[in-house]
Design a protein around this motif. Structure first.
Motif, PDB file in Angstrom:
ATOM      1  N   SER A   9       0.830  -1.211   0.000  1.00 35.19           N
ATOM      2  CA  SER A   9       0.000   0.000   0.000  1.00 35.19           C
ATOM      3  C   SER A   9       0.859   1.254   0.000  1.00 35.19           C
ATOM      4  CB  SER A   9      -0.926   0.021   1.214  1.00 35.19           C
ATOM      5  OG  SER A   9      -1.797  -1.072   1.190  1.00 35.19           O
ATOM      6  N   LEU A  10       1.929   1.243   0.762  1.00 35.82           N
ATOM      7  CA  LEU A  10       2.845   2.379   0.822  1.00 35.82           C
ATOM      8  C   LEU A  10       3.521   2.595  -0.541  1.00 35.82           C
ATOM      9  CD1 LEU A  10       4.088   4.538   2.634  1.00 35.82           C
ATOM     10  CD2 LEU A  10       5.868   2.900   3.238  1.00 35.82           C
ATOM     11  N   ALA A  11       3.921   1.533  -1.202  1.00 33.17           N
ATOM     12  CA  ALA A  11       4.559   1.630  -2.521  1.00 33.17           C
ATOM     13  C   ALA A  11       3.580   2.201  -3.546  1.00 33.17           C
ATOM     14  CB  ALA A  11       5.061   0.261  -2.963  1.00 33.17           C
ATOM     15  N   VAL A  12       2.341   1.744  -3.540  1.00 34.43           N
ATOM     16  CA  VAL A  12       1.320   2.257  -4.465  1.00 34.43           C
ATOM     17  C   VAL A  12       1.076   3.742  -4.212  1.00 34.43           C
ATOM     18  CG1 VAL A  12      -1.121   2.114  -5.104  1.00 34.43           C
ATOM     19  CG2 VAL A  12       0.224   0.022  -4.854  1.00 34.43           C
ATOM     20  N   ALA A  13       0.994   4.132  -2.955  1.00 33.87           N
ATOM     21  CA  ALA A  13       0.773   5.538  -2.610  1.00 33.87           C
ATOM     22  C   ALA A  13       1.925   6.407  -3.114  1.00 33.87           C
ATOM     23  CB  ALA A  13       0.591   5.694  -1.108  1.00 33.87           C
ATOM     24  N   CYS A  14       3.157   5.931  -2.997  1.00 34.37           N
ATOM     25  CA  CYS A  14       4.322   6.681  -3.488  1.00 34.37           C
ATOM     26  C   CYS A  14       4.267   6.850  -4.999  1.00 34.37           C
ATOM     27  CB  CYS A  14       5.615   5.976  -3.081  1.00 34.37           C
ATOM     28  SG  CYS A  14       5.969   6.123  -1.321  1.00 34.37           S
ATOM     29  N   PHE A  15       3.915   5.791  -5.723  1.00 32.93           N
ATOM     30  CA  PHE A  15       3.807   5.881  -7.187  1.00 32.93           C
ATOM     31  C   PHE A  15       2.729   6.876  -7.610  1.00 32.93           C
ATOM     32  CE2 PHE A  15       5.781   1.522  -7.281  1.00 32.93           C
ATOM     33  CZ  PHE A  15       6.940   1.911  -7.937  1.00 32.93           C
ATOM     34  N   VAL A  16       1.618   6.879  -6.913  1.00 31.43           N
ATOM     35  CA  VAL A  16       0.537   7.807  -7.229  1.00 31.43           C
ATOM     36  C   VAL A  16       0.981   9.239  -6.992  1.00 31.43           C
ATOM     37  CG1 VAL A  16      -1.772   8.579  -6.539  1.00 31.43           C
ATOM     38  CG2 VAL A  16      -1.319   6.140  -6.869  1.00 31.43           C
ATOM     39  N   LEU A  17       1.617   9.486  -5.859  1.00 33.96           N
ATOM     40  CA  LEU A  17       2.081  10.837  -5.541  1.00 33.96           C
ATOM     41  C   LEU A  17       3.132  11.327  -6.536  1.00 33.96           C
ATOM     42  CD1 LEU A  17       2.287  10.701  -1.645  1.00 33.96           C
ATOM     43  CD2 LEU A  17       0.634  11.935  -3.043  1.00 33.96           C
ATOM     44  N   VAL A  18       4.063  10.483  -6.901  1.00 36.94           N
ATOM     45  CA  VAL A  18       5.109  10.857  -7.859  1.00 36.94           C
ATOM     46  C   VAL A  18       4.487  11.099  -9.231  1.00 36.94           C
ATOM     47  CG1 VAL A  18       7.167  10.042  -9.076  1.00 36.94           C
ATOM     48  CG2 VAL A  18       6.964   9.724  -6.614  1.00 36.94           C
ATOM     49  N   GLY A  19       3.562  10.257  -9.633  1.00 37.24           N
ATOM     50  CA  GLY A  19       2.897  10.416 -10.926  1.00 37.24           C
ATOM     51  C   GLY A  19       2.091  11.697 -10.990  1.00 37.24           C
ATOM     52  N   CYS A  20       1.381  12.035  -9.950  1.00 37.26           N
ATOM     53  CA  CYS A  20       0.590  13.269  -9.919  1.00 37.26           C
ATOM     54  C   CYS A  20       1.490  14.495  -9.915  1.00 37.26           C
ATOM     55  CB  CYS A  20      -0.330  13.294  -8.696  1.00 37.26           C
ATOM     56  SG  CYS A  20      -1.644  12.070  -8.775  1.00 37.26           S
ATOM     57  N   LYS A  21       2.636  14.410  -9.267  1.00 35.69           N
ATOM     58  CA  LYS A  21       3.560  15.537  -9.207  1.00 35.69           C
ATOM     59  C   LYS A  21       4.085  15.863 -10.610  1.00 35.69           C
ATOM     60  CE  LYS A  21       6.581  16.209  -5.704  1.00 35.69           C
ATOM     61  NZ  LYS A  21       7.768  15.972  -4.872  1.00 35.69           N
ATOM     62  N   ASN A  22       4.384  14.850 -11.415  1.00 35.69           N
ATOM     63  CA  ASN A  22       4.875  15.076 -12.780  1.00 35.69           C
ATOM     64  C   ASN A  22       3.813  15.722 -13.657  1.00 35.69           C
ATOM     65  OD1 ASN A  22       7.381  14.059 -12.205  1.00 35.69           O
ATOM     66  ND2 ASN A  22       6.906  11.999 -12.934  1.00 35.69           N
ATOM     67  N   GLU A  23       2.569  15.318 -13.516  1.00 36.10           N
ATOM     68  CA  GLU A  23       1.497  15.883 -14.318  1.00 36.10           C
ATOM     69  C   GLU A  23       1.254  17.341 -13.965  1.00 36.10           C
ATOM     70  OE1 GLU A  23      -2.129  13.702 -14.561  1.00 36.10           O
ATOM     71  OE2 GLU A  23      -1.080  11.819 -14.896  1.00 36.10           O
ATOM     72  N   ALA A  24       1.426  17.704 -12.725  1.00 37.13           N
ATOM     73  CA  ALA A  24       1.189  19.074 -12.294  1.00 37.13           C
ATOM     74  C   ALA A  24       2.212  20.035 -12.902  1.00 37.13           C
ATOM     75  CB  ALA A  24       1.224  19.162 -10.781  1.00 37.13           C
ATOM     76  N   LYS A  25       3.401  19.567 -13.251  1.00 34.95           N
ATOM     77  CA  LYS A  25       4.438  20.416 -13.816  1.00 34.95           C
ATOM     78  C   LYS A  25       4.151  20.816 -15.258  1.00 34.95           C
ATOM     79  CE  LYS A  25       8.229  18.756 -10.946  1.00 34.95           C
ATOM     80  NZ  LYS A  25       9.522  18.087 -10.934  1.00 34.95           N
ATOM     81  N   LYS A  26       3.379  20.024 -15.981  1.00 36.23           N
ATOM     82  CA  LYS A  26       3.104  20.320 -17.378  1.00 36.23           C
ATOM     83  C   LYS A  26       2.260  21.583 -17.485  1.00 36.23           C
ATOM     84  CE  LYS A  26       3.191  15.519 -18.884  1.00 36.23           C
ATOM     85  NZ  LYS A  26       2.422  14.439 -19.482  1.00 36.23           N
ATOM     86  N   GLU A  27       2.729  22.518 -18.303  1.00 36.59           N
ATOM     87  CA  GLU A  27       1.987  23.751 -18.509  1.00 36.59           C
ATOM     88  C   GLU A  27       1.343  23.716 -19.887  1.00 36.59           C
ATOM     89  OE1 GLU A  27       4.195  27.309 -17.784  1.00 36.59           O
ATOM     90  OE2 GLU A  27       5.302  26.370 -16.161  1.00 36.59           O
ATOM     91  N   THR A  28       0.133  24.188 -19.962  1.00 35.76           N
ATOM     92  CA  THR A  28      -0.523  24.272 -21.253  1.00 35.76           C
ATOM     93  C   THR A  28      -0.363  25.695 -21.772  1.00 35.76           C
ATOM     94  OG1 THR A  28      -2.619  24.759 -20.178  1.00 35.76           O
ATOM     95  CG2 THR A  28      -2.202  22.466 -20.738  1.00 35.76           C
ATOM     96  N   LEU A  29       0.120  25.785 -22.979  1.00 31.48           N
ATOM     97  CA  LEU A  29       0.304  27.082 -23.608  1.00 31.48           C
ATOM     98  C   LEU A  29      -1.031  27.581 -24.125  1.00 31.48           C
ATOM     99  CD1 LEU A  29       3.499  26.266 -25.688  1.00 31.48           C
ATOM    100  CD2 LEU A  29       3.383  27.615 -23.600  1.00 31.48           C
ATOM    101  N   PRO A  30      -1.218  28.890 -24.156  1.00 31.68           N
ATOM    102  CA  PRO A  30      -2.459  29.411 -24.732  1.00 31.68           C
ATOM    103  C   PRO A  30      -2.493  29.097 -26.230  1.00 31.68           C
ATOM    104  CG  PRO A  30      -0.939  31.196 -24.235  1.00 31.68           C
ATOM    105  CD  PRO A  30      -0.344  29.946 -23.676  1.00 31.68           C
ATOM    106  N   VAL A  31      -3.687  28.966 -26.759  1.00 30.17           N
ATOM    107  CA  VAL A  31      -3.857  28.640 -28.169  1.00 30.17           C
ATOM    108  C   VAL A  31      -3.348  29.809 -29.013  1.00 30.17           C
ATOM    109  CG1 VAL A  31      -5.535  28.146 -29.978  1.00 30.17           C
ATOM    110  CG2 VAL A  31      -5.805  27.121 -27.726  1.00 30.17           C
ATOM    111  N   LYS A  32      -2.484  29.498 -29.954  1.00 32.36           N
ATOM    112  CA  LYS A  32      -1.950  30.500 -30.887  1.00 32.36           C
ATOM    113  C   LYS A  32      -2.577  30.211 -32.249  1.00 32.36           C
ATOM    114  CE  LYS A  32       2.368  32.193 -32.827  1.00 32.36           C
ATOM    115  NZ  LYS A  32       3.796  31.912 -32.971  1.00 32.36           N
ATOM    116  N   LYS A  33      -3.703  30.874 -32.520  1.00 33.66           N
ATOM    117  CA  LYS A  33      -4.456  30.600 -33.743  1.00 33.66           C
ATOM    118  C   LYS A  33      -3.754  31.175 -34.968  1.00 33.66           C
ATOM    119  CE  LYS A  33      -9.068  30.439 -31.733  1.00 33.66           C
ATOM    120  NZ  LYS A  33     -10.418  31.004 -31.773  1.00 33.66           N
TER     121      LYS A  33
END
Length: 147
Positions: A9-33
């Protein structure tokens, strides 16, 4: 057995936290039409060719809107320049149907008026065989050509 479950359970929780942390770093650029008008050769029919190209372009990542006009052999495409480019769109159209039927290139705009039907009604100026925008037209497709 409890220790094993606790460690798992502890290992699964660590993987989830690490995975969520990486997704939070991604920035979406505004649309350049951006818009591009492509001249497409090789289309032989409106339903089989033009509609197929339009459908495939509409599903391509980065394409916001696509309209293929069979009678003018033109594709008017609005796209997000952060996601795709004119060069990518040309290569994409060239690759439809195995890359043997269609050939796309940037339309110079001199052969036909490549704006929307609404723009054509408001600003199209017919001079001999060419169709150009009026000088006072404020539609975005015409102002792009003037600059």
């Amino acid at each position: 057995m409890k220790t094993k479950n606790l460690l798992f359970s502890l290992a699964v929780a660590c993987f989830v936290l690490v995975g969520c942390k990486n997704e939070a770093k991604k920035e979406t650029l505004p649309v350049k039409k951006e818009n591009v008008s492509l001249a497409i050769s090789g289309m032989t029919c409106e339903i089989g060719c033009a509609k197929t190209i339009q459908s495939k372009l509409s599903k391509k990542e980065g394409v916001l809107d696509a309209k293929v006009i069979f009678k003018d052999s033109i594709a008017n495409i609005e796209f997000d320049a952060n996601t795709t480019s004119k060069k990518d769109l040309i290569a994409f159209v060239d690759g439809i149907a195995g890359g043997e039927l269609y050939k796309a290139s940037v339309n110079s705009g001199k052969e036909t008026h490549s704006c929307s039907d609404a723009c054509k009604e408001k600003c199209e100026l017919k001079t001999s065989e060419k169709k150009d925008c009026r000088k006072d037209c404020k539609m975005s497709c015409c102002t792009d050509k003037k600059s």
